[in-house]
Design a protein around this motif. Structure first.
Motif, PDB file in Angstrom:
ATOM      1  N   ARG A   1       0.701  -1.231   0.105  1.00 10.24           N
ATOM      2  CA  ARG A   1       0.394   0.094  -0.123  1.00 10.24           C
ATOM      3  C   ARG A   1       0.275   1.952  -0.001  1.00 10.24           C
ATOM      4  NH1 ARG A   1      -4.431   0.484   4.635  1.00 10.24           N
ATOM      5  NH2 ARG A   1      -3.864   2.767   4.945  1.00 10.24           N
ATOM      6  N   LYS A   2       0.944   1.820  -0.522  1.00  9.78           N
ATOM      7  CA  LYS A   2       1.333   3.508  -1.040  1.00  9.78           C
ATOM      8  C   LYS A   2       0.680   4.615  -0.789  1.00  9.78           C
ATOM      9  CE  LYS A   2       4.842   0.775  -3.987  1.00  9.78           C
ATOM     10  NZ  LYS A   2       5.348   1.200  -5.056  1.00  9.78           N
ATOM     11  N   PRO A   3       1.383   5.333  -0.710  1.00 11.75           N
ATOM     12  CA  PRO A   3       0.447   7.245  -0.816  1.00 11.75           C
ATOM     13  C   PRO A   3       0.252   7.637  -2.110  1.00 11.75           C
ATOM     14  CG  PRO A   3       2.288   7.369   0.724  1.00 11.75           C
ATOM     15  CD  PRO A   3       2.364   6.068  -0.209  1.00 11.75           C
ATOM     16  N   THR A   4      -0.782   7.403  -2.559  1.00  9.37           N
ATOM     17  CA  THR A   4      -0.564   8.658  -4.445  1.00  9.37           C
ATOM     18  C   THR A   4      -0.995   9.595  -4.190  1.00  9.37           C
ATOM     19  OG1 THR A   4      -2.080   6.795  -4.664  1.00  9.37           O
ATOM     20  CG2 THR A   4      -0.281   5.950  -5.148  1.00  9.37           C
ATOM     21  N   PRO A   5      -0.294  11.232  -3.916  1.00 12.29           N
ATOM     22  CA  PRO A   5      -1.118  11.795  -3.365  1.00 12.29           C
ATOM     23  C   PRO A   5      -2.071  12.362  -4.641  1.00 12.29           C
ATOM     24  CG  PRO A   5       1.199  11.808  -2.739  1.00 12.29           C
ATOM     25  CD  PRO A   5       1.238  10.383  -3.244  1.00 12.29           C
ATOM     26  N   ASN A   6      -2.707  13.199  -5.284  1.00 14.62           N
ATOM     27  CA  ASN A   6      -2.614  13.872  -6.230  1.00 14.62           C
ATOM     28  C   ASN A   6      -3.205  12.859  -7.754  1.00 14.62           C
ATOM     29  OD1 ASN A   6      -2.944  16.696  -5.831  1.00 14.62           O
ATOM     30  ND2 ASN A   6      -0.549  16.429  -5.332  1.00 14.62           N
TER      31      ASN A   6
ATOM     32  N   VAL B   1      -7.367 -10.405 -14.372  1.00 13.36           N
ATOM     33  CA  VAL B   1      -6.097  -9.624 -13.494  1.00 13.36           C
ATOM     34  C   VAL B   1      -4.987 -10.329 -12.843  1.00 13.36           C
ATOM     35  CG1 VAL B   1      -5.138  -7.776 -13.847  1.00 13.36           C
ATOM     36  CG2 VAL B   1      -7.121  -7.812 -15.077  1.00 13.36           C
ATOM     37  N   SER B   2      -4.099 -10.489 -13.221  1.00 17.43           N
ATOM     38  CA  SER B   2      -3.196 -10.228 -11.572  1.00 17.43           C
ATOM     39  C   SER B   2      -1.884  -9.003 -10.925  1.00 17.43           C
ATOM     40  CB  SER B   2      -2.221 -12.053 -11.586  1.00 17.43           C
ATOM     41  OG  SER B   2      -0.954 -11.772 -12.430  1.00 17.43           O
ATOM     42  N   ASP B   3      -1.384  -9.057  -9.656  1.00 16.56           N
ATOM     43  CA  ASP B   3      -0.704  -8.094  -9.984  1.00 16.56           C
ATOM     44  C   ASP B   3      -0.806  -6.905 -10.328  1.00 16.56           C
ATOM     45  OD1 ASP B   3       0.735 -10.511  -8.656  1.00 16.56           O
ATOM     46  OD2 ASP B   3       1.716 -10.296 -10.165  1.00 16.56           O
ATOM     47  N   PHE B   4      -2.847  -6.288  -9.298  1.00 16.71           N
ATOM     48  CA  PHE B   4      -2.807  -4.839  -9.912  1.00 16.71           C
ATOM     49  C   PHE B   4      -3.061  -4.380  -8.908  1.00 16.71           C
ATOM     50  CE2 PHE B   4      -7.134  -8.058  -8.432  1.00 16.71           C
ATOM     51  CZ  PHE B   4      -7.578  -6.934  -7.381  1.00 16.71           C
ATOM     52  N   CYS B   5      -3.673  -2.643  -9.636  1.00  8.59           N
ATOM     53  CA  CYS B   5      -3.058  -1.777  -8.947  1.00  8.59           C
ATOM     54  C   CYS B   5      -4.507  -0.961  -8.741  1.00  8.59           C
ATOM     55  CB  CYS B   5      -1.937  -1.391  -9.378  1.00  8.59           C
ATOM     56  SG  CYS B   5      -2.337   0.818  -8.987  1.00  8.59           S
ATOM     57  N   ALA B   6      -4.766  -0.679  -7.521  1.00 13.49           N
ATOM     58  CA  ALA B   6      -6.323  -0.126  -7.063  1.00 13.49           C
ATOM     59  C   ALA B   6      -6.369   0.353  -6.385  1.00 13.49           C
ATOM     60  CB  ALA B   6      -7.285  -1.184  -7.742  1.00 13.49           C
ATOM     61  N   GLY B   7      -7.159   1.570  -6.012  1.00 14.13           N
ATOM     62  CA  GLY B   7      -7.304   2.486  -4.674  1.00 14.13           C
ATOM     63  C   GLY B   7      -7.705   1.623  -3.902  1.00 14.13           C
ATOM     64  N   ALA B   8      -6.785   2.237  -2.380  1.00 12.43           N
ATOM     65  CA  ALA B   8      -7.210   1.707  -1.269  1.00 12.43           C
ATOM     66  C   ALA B   8      -8.072   2.181  -0.139  1.00 12.43           C
ATOM     67  CB  ALA B   8      -5.926   2.517  -0.263  1.00 12.43           C
ATOM     68  N   ASN B   9      -9.527   3.209  -0.463  1.00 10.24           N
ATOM     69  CA  ASN B   9     -10.795   3.529  -0.274  1.00 10.24           C
ATOM     70  C   ASN B   9      -9.901   3.355   0.955  1.00 10.24           C
ATOM     71  OD1 ASN B   9     -12.455   1.503  -1.648  1.00 10.24           O
ATOM     72  ND2 ASN B   9     -11.942   0.088  -0.857  1.00 10.24           N
ATOM     73  N   VAL B  10      -9.091   4.513   1.210  1.00 13.64           N
ATOM     74  CA  VAL B  10      -8.307   5.328   2.337  1.00 13.64           C
ATOM     75  C   VAL B  10      -7.499   6.955   1.062  1.00 13.64           C
ATOM     76  CG1 VAL B  10      -6.167   6.027   3.734  1.00 13.64           C
ATOM     77  CG2 VAL B  10      -7.544   3.891   3.381  1.00 13.64           C
ATOM     78  N   GLU B  11      -8.490   7.908   0.963  1.00  8.12           N
ATOM     79  CA  GLU B  11      -7.768   8.916   0.848  1.00  8.12           C
ATOM     80  C   GLU B  11      -6.047   9.823   0.229  1.00  8.12           C
ATOM     81  OE1 GLU B  11     -10.882  10.523  -0.504  1.00  8.12           O
ATOM     82  OE2 GLU B  11      -9.551  11.353  -1.154  1.00  8.12           O
TER      83      GLU B  11
ATOM     84  N   HIS C   1      -3.299   3.936  -2.648  1.00  3.95           N
ATOM     85  CA  HIS C   1      -3.377   2.396  -3.521  1.00  3.95           C
ATOM     86  C   HIS C   1      -3.144   1.647  -3.078  1.00  3.95           C
ATOM     87  CE1 HIS C   1      -5.185   5.369  -6.247  1.00  3.95           C
ATOM     88  NE2 HIS C   1      -5.779   5.348  -7.129  1.00  3.95           N
ATOM     89  N   TYR C   2      -3.489   0.129  -3.193  1.00  3.48           N
ATOM     90  CA  TYR C   2      -3.075  -0.930  -3.318  1.00  3.48           C
ATOM     91  C   TYR C   2      -2.156  -0.907  -4.220  1.00  3.48           C
ATOM     92  CZ  TYR C   2      -4.331  -1.952   1.265  1.00  3.48           C
ATOM     93  OH  TYR C   2      -5.602  -1.981   2.394  1.00  3.48           O
ATOM     94  N   PHE C   3      -1.092  -1.850  -4.644  1.00  2.11           N
ATOM     95  CA  PHE C   3      -0.090  -2.201  -5.720  1.00  2.11           C
ATOM     96  C   PHE C   3      -0.393  -4.029  -5.453  1.00  2.11           C
ATOM     97  CE2 PHE C   3       0.756   1.877  -8.114  1.00  2.11           C
ATOM     98  CZ  PHE C   3       0.526   2.171  -6.976  1.00  2.11           C
ATOM     99  N   ASP C   4       0.245  -4.842  -6.145  1.00  2.93           N
ATOM    100  CA  ASP C   4       0.306  -5.859  -6.949  1.00  2.93           C
ATOM    101  C   ASP C   4      -0.776  -6.526  -5.902  1.00  2.93           C
ATOM    102  OD1 ASP C   4       2.691  -6.052  -8.458  1.00  2.93           O
ATOM    103  OD2 ASP C   4       4.119  -4.989  -6.805  1.00  2.93           O
TER     104      ASP C   4
END
Lengths: 566, 566
Positions: A254-259, A354-364, A367-370
């Protein structure tokens, strides 16, 4: 026909208010003239084309065993009240009162009238199936008539209605009409597709549209590169290109993805392939107050027609707003994803592979990766949610899809018992019991076919009619006849000879120079042109040119006859 | 066509609301059904007949060089305001507003629309004459629609409009249409007359009606016993039978004639031949406040249409009332006559050739006897005033007149410049000067022809179609096919053979007894009937009967084919 005796009011300039090429060319070639908004007169050259389409349609309806009738245009309100359409139909239904203040409408279709006839005149299942049709001017009071006869207020339509013993009998009648439509459009010489349609609010179990293919078509259609499969983009089943999901790789992070509020921003900012991203849309659920999450791949689009047909989702489709989403999920658009999603989550077939995908983390702003289904979150609830794109597998298993455009000119429906139940249109079955007849309805926009044929077949100089609907097959243009009587004599002799052989020939004997006459004949789209001049005659030759061929040839008369198929 | 696959909803009983035989038979034979007052659906068997009439009309229009068009039914009010007909036309004109509250009507005719097209698309006298026509559903909101399709609200009409350089050119175009109409009605196989019509308020210099002759016709027509002369009774010129007036006999006397207010009373009370009596009618004059005396023979009737066309007489015709008459003449109706008449006196041609006649004395209760023109009163001012009667000389000098009845199915008019002047429909003439085109209009009531054909051709069992418009030429009725397969095999073989030869044949394969099938085929008016039975086959014969012949014949198949013309 001599052109001097025909009405050929061609225009050099393109009329300003004509937005599409068929409208422009029909006005320029003098096929139609506007009387009032959405009301057109068919001038003689245009009507010849319309009548040819009409006759092909009639012949194929008759061949299919349908029985021609003619119902009044004016229909009493009572019948429409019985079916419920008097209230349902909008202002497109032209209503009026007669001199005794009784309510009528001008029929846009005739389901009510024909159902009234069937319930009165058909008694027994033994008389079924029966298919009754008519070819008639119809009226729709369009809010904004446009595109000439493509969307006019009065138009010529073939409408057929089949009455059947049961659903199987209806399916057979439907197939008979499908085959008749194929013959009609084959004979008309048009490139077309029978397209699986979303039957939408009309109901019934099956419906197909016949589209003339043209770049200018209003409707996007998905067609197979190899088979006859074709479907409205709304109705085309979206199959994944992958047969199985690749094995998971790296652990989820899980990583911060600002803007990073869009898929584009995610792809560009974090070096993720767009096919490895998922986007999550929140819509209102079928149950009041609920929300549902719909997940498609980042490079795909939600197909709203498919979404609103899901039993879990409200119909018509309503997207949730930011406040609704934040109150339930705690994050807003751009940070949503399937991991830790508190809502019912439905996932598109391709997104589920899809595997190893990226999507929002439901945290402002995170995003989650992989991410991997079944490892980092439960196996997905899979649905067909997205719009097809070019290159997708064809749902019939043959070839891949390409997206093309079409003009709807025909529509066949299995109506079932919608009208027969509302209007008590019953037959006595084998046991003498009253049962509602099963109905199908089958339309062809006869006047629309003419415009569609032009949209598909034209060039910079004008129309290129398919032979079956050209107003004339051959035009003869004599040049220099005033100076050289042999020119006119030859033209006359050829004209008479072709007429005697039943060839539809136009002798352009108008007192005009060759240039304007050539331009008119090209604009009018006459397939074969024969030019007769002193020079050619001196060499014993006439000039032949096919409308679709840029070059002409000098030929002797026998070879010309050969070219004309005469 | 197999009857089992056709819609043949015949009725045994005569529908109560059908007042005339064509309406009754069209309902009973299942040709039409009423949708609402004055609105009829053409069922398949009826439409086949209608289409045949339509096709004959179209072929003859095309042969005459007329150009087919198709104009919208809905017409904008603006055009009708230009011609003045928006105000002139009564409630028969169905008016409505579209969704934008613009005024329209459903066209009962298309003079305005076609004139608008001509003024826009025809520039030069060189393009003229040109005749544009259409075959289209028309609408008239009749106050009291009746007689089925004979006077319905929606009906199929052929309307043609010719545009001409001048009056001579119009007369030529008119003649071309006259000839085309003759070919149409000849081909349809109907007994008809082209009738000189009173062109009445439509104006123009010439007008003829085409009437199908039938005892039930609405209109009385005077026709020559030997020539083609025919005229509406209103328009027929009344020639005297006498070539000169006999010499006077006894001197004039005046006698009291109490209680003798009518010609009948005079004839009976005073032993006068009715041909020796004159009656005097008083009408209002063209100049306000004047009265005019009109004199016809006692056995003749004033023709009001002729009377109101006299320049001396008010139009429309108004009879003077008793008070007016008494105040001027001093005597009332029943005692009037030409002797000592203080009013302008116009005398019918036949009345002017009587000698020794009797008429009122313009003194209450007295008559003159043995009056003679030129002796007892001045020579008469002679006019054509009376209605023709059977036995009158034909105005063309050939034979005498008989009075018959007809149904108007066509009408041809020389309109002149009525519409072209009102609507600025001009052409450039040889000198480049704008001049109004001269117009003609030419209608055929296509649907009405079907009803008229039935009125003329029917018997107690049903319709007797002329071959040209019969829905099928031949019907085959197999009898006993369930027991004897040879019957059905023979019927099938004959059916296929006739179909292959292009004969329109109906195989009555319905699961019904022979009686009801014979009755249906008679009702439907199929010209040729072939009955196939075991008994006949045993003798190698089939039964042949023509619809118009009471007797059938047993024939071998070759002779049958001969009878069918196949």
């Amino acid at each position: 026909m001599r052109a001097s005796k025909q009405l050929i009011p061609t225009l050099k300039e393109t009329p300003q208010d004509a937005a599409i090429v068929s409208h422009q060319l029909m006005l320029r070639a003098g096929l139609i003239r506007q009387l009032a908004s959405g009301l057109y007169t068919w001038l003689p050259m245009g009507l010849k084309v319309l009548k040819k389409v009409e006759n092909v349609v009639r012949e194929e309806m008759d061949r299919a065993g349908a029985l021609e009738t003619l119902m009044p245009s004016a229909q009493p309100a009572e019948l429409w009240q019985e079916s419920g359409r008097w209230e349902q139909f909008g202002p497109e239904l032209l209503r009026f009162q007669d001199r005794h203040a009784r309510d009528f409408c001008l029929g846009p279709t005739h389901e009510e009238v024909i159902t009234d006839i069937a319930r009165n005149e058909i008694k027994s299942y033994k008389q079924l199936p029966m298919n009754l049709y008519q070819i008639q001017q119809k009226f729709r009071d369009e809010r904004r008539p446009r595109f000439g006869i493509m969307r006019s207020r009065e138009f010529l339509m073939k409408d057929a209605y089949s009455f059947n013993r049961d659903a199987d009998c209806l399916a057979d009648s439907y197939q008979v009409m499908y085959d008749a439509y194929v013959r009609v459009f084959d004979r008309l010489g048009l490139r077309y597709r029978a397209v699986d349609a979303d039957s939408g609010s009309i109901g019934g179990s099956r419906s197909q549209e016949f589209h003339v293919l043209a770049d200018s078509g209003e409707d996007a259609i998905a067609v197979s590169t190899v088979s006859q499969y074709a479907a409205n983009i709304e109705a085309a089943e979206a199959l994944p290109r992958e047969s199985e999901r690749p094995a998971p790789g790296a652990a989820m992070t899980r990583k911060p993805t600002p803007n990073t509020k869009t898929i584009d921003a995610l792809v560009q900012g974090f070096d993720v392939a767009i096919e490895k991203t998922l986007k999550t849309l929140i819509v209102e659920g079928a149950e009041d107050g609920t929300l549902v999450a719909l997940v498609v791949r980042g490079d795909h689009s939600l197909n709203e027609v498919k979404a609103e047909k899901l039993p879990e989702v409200a119909s018509p489709l309503r997207m949730a707003d930011d406040a609704q989403v934040r109150s339930v999920i705690g994050a807003g658009f751009g940070s949503l994803g399937p991991v830790n999603m508190p809502l019912l989550t439905l996932v598109d077939r391709s997104a589920a592979l899809v595997s190893d995908f990226c999507a929002g983390a439901n945290v402002e702003g995170e995003h989650y990766f992989d991410i991997n289904w079944g490892r980092d979150l439960p196996e997905p609830e899979v649905r067909d949610l997205r719009e097809v794109v070019a290159g997708d597998p064809s749902p019939d298993g043959q070839g891949t899809l390409e997206i093309t455009r079409g003009i709807e000119v025909g529509h066949i429906f299995q109506l079932g018992t919608k009208y027969s139940e509302a209007m008590n249109c019953n037959m006595l079955d084998q046991n003498g019991k009253a049962k509602p007849m099963h109905m199908g309805c089958y339309g062809i926009g006869v006047s629309r076919v003419v415009a569609a044929a032009i949209e598909q077949n034209h060039d910079a100089r004008g129309i290129l009619w398919p032979a079956a609907i050209a107003p004339y097959q051959v035009c003869i243009v004599p040049i220099g006849g005033k100076k050289d009587p042999a020119v006119n004599d030859t033209a006359e002799a050829l004209y008479q000879s072709l007429k005697d052989q039943g060839v539809e020939v136009l002798l352009d004997d108008r007192d005009m120079g060759p240039g304007p006459r050539f331009a008119d004949m090209d604009l009018l789209g006459i397939p074969h042109r024969v030019v007769i001049s002193s020079k050619g005659l001196a060499a014993g030759q006439l000039e032949y040119k096919h409308r679709s061929n840029p070059d002409s040839e000098m030929l002797d008369e026998a070879s010309i006859m050969d070219r004309l198929g005469a």
